[in-house]
Enzyme design. Structure first.
Site, PDB file in Angstrom:
ATOM      1  N   ASP A  36     -10.087  81.247 -54.529  1.00 18.65           N
ATOM      2  CA  ASP A  36      -8.645  81.264 -54.306  1.00 18.65           C
ATOM      3  C   ASP A  36      -8.329  81.028 -52.838  1.00 18.65           C
ATOM      4  OD1 ASP A  36      -7.443  81.864 -56.910  1.00 18.65           O
ATOM      5  OD2 ASP A  36      -8.653  83.685 -56.775  1.00 18.65           O
ATOM      6  N   ASP A 179      -5.313  82.049 -65.452  1.00 18.19           N
ATOM      7  CA  ASP A 179      -5.632  82.739 -64.196  1.00 18.19           C
ATOM      8  C   ASP A 179      -4.637  83.860 -63.929  1.00 18.19           C
ATOM      9  OD1 ASP A 179      -6.530  83.432 -61.704  1.00 18.19           O
ATOM     10  OD2 ASP A 179      -5.875  81.583 -60.707  1.00 18.19           O
TER      11      ASP A 179
HETATM   12  C1  DX5 Z   1      -4.114  85.065 -57.783  1.00 18.87           C
HETATM   13  C2  DX5 Z   1      -5.362  84.257 -57.957  1.00 18.87           C
HETATM   14  C3  DX5 Z   1      -6.228  84.721 -59.085  1.00 18.87           C
HETATM   15  C4  DX5 Z   1      -6.667  86.140 -58.980  1.00 18.87           C
HETATM   16  C5  DX5 Z   1      -7.391  86.539 -60.219  1.00 18.87           C
HETATM   17  O1  DX5 Z   1      -3.367  84.548 -56.753  1.00 18.87           O
HETATM   18  O2  DX5 Z   1      -5.060  82.900 -58.207  1.00 18.87           O
HETATM   19  O3  DX5 Z   1      -7.329  83.842 -59.226  1.00 18.87           O
HETATM   20  O4  DX5 Z   1      -7.507  86.376 -57.909  1.00 18.87           O
HETATM   21  O5  DX5 Z   1      -7.726  87.886 -60.105  1.00 18.87           O
HETATM   22  P1  DX5 Z   1      -7.450  88.877 -61.306  1.00 18.87           P
HETATM   23  O6  DX5 Z   1      -8.270  88.382 -62.454  1.00 18.87           O
HETATM   24  O7  DX5 Z   1      -7.893  90.209 -60.787  1.00 18.87           O
HETATM   25  O8  DX5 Z   1      -5.984  88.814 -61.622  1.00 18.87           O
HETATM   26 ZN    ZN Z   2      -6.790  81.585 -58.823  1.00 22.56          ZN
END
Ligand code: DX5
Ligand code: ZN
Length: 228
Positions: A36, A179
């Protein structure tokens, strides 16, 4: 049918030990590592840059799924490709058809994959619908971008289903990547709604045993496919 793939998001691990995050993903049999990239403008956090990707490339053979949550992707795309990103996903909110065409050609010229992402409140714009066939992945975000550990908005399942059906009808093989807040408890609904790439930050790295959390997600996702 598009293959189930698990993409652990390293944002949920100790940022001082990302090598370990990559190792956990490999040991758990993950298909790709979700990276990310947030610039503090597009979303309220600042995360990793090309330097981080380059450092991780030296210690991991996984496919690098790079989610660019940044306002000016054109300014950084070459740097991320040089650093070792394999899939480069841009947010539809910051592009239009013309800008997408340009940046997508640059990515394909380097033999890399192109993706598009949309925030929970964004519908797929017309220009993106017209270009679905050119995407390796479409990320449907189920939390607002910025942070790991948020709860998935289950109200987005009908939107996910609509998009997945559209992609299925095209027969382009584009991955439908989900996501935000993917957990063992909701992964079956996500797969039944058409998601096939499951990004999981907290759903992997906040678990007592992150390596086996990857298999748990995969088993439940495959079970949903079998109609269990
Ligand atoms: C949020 C990101 C995600 C996030 C996913 O901005 O794009 O990829 O890190 O993490 P979880 O699965 O904990 O929501
Ligand atoms: Zn992401």
């Amino acid at each position: 049918m598009r293959k189930i793939r698990i993409a652990p998001s390293i944002l949920a691990w100790d940022m001082g030990n990302l090598r370990e995050a990559a190792e956990i993903a490999s040991r758990g049999g993950a298909d790709q590592l979700h990276l990310d990239v947030i610039d503090g403008h597009f979303a309220p956090n600042i995360t990793c840059g090309p330097g981080t990707v380059k450092a991780l490339r030296k210690v991991s053979d996984l496919k690098f799924d790079t989610h660019l949550m940044i306002d000016q992707p054109e300014a950084y795309v070459e740097k991320f490709m040089e650093a070792g990103s394999d899939l480069l996903t841009f947010h539809a909110e910051v592009l239009d058809g013309k800008r997408f065409d340009k940046v997508a050609s640059a990515v394909k010229a380097k033999g890399k994959e192109v993706g598009l992402a949309i925030k929970p409140g964004t519908e797929l714009p017309k220009w993106a619908t017209e270009r679905l066939d050119r995407l390796s992945a479409l990320i449907v975000m189920t939390v607002n971008p910025g942070f790991s550990g948020q709860t998935m908005d289950m109200g987005l399942m009908p939107k996910l289903e609509r998009i997945a059906k559209l992609i299925e009808a095209r027969g382009s093989g584009t991955d439908v990547e989900v996501d935000g807040g993917v957990e063992p408890e909701n992964v079956m609904s996500v797969v039944k709604s058409g998601g096939n790439v499951l990004v999981a930050g907290a759903g992997v790295y906040s678990k007592q045993d992150p390596v086996s959390a990857i298999s748990t997600l995969r088993e439940r996702a495959e079970a949903a496919r079998r109609g269990a």
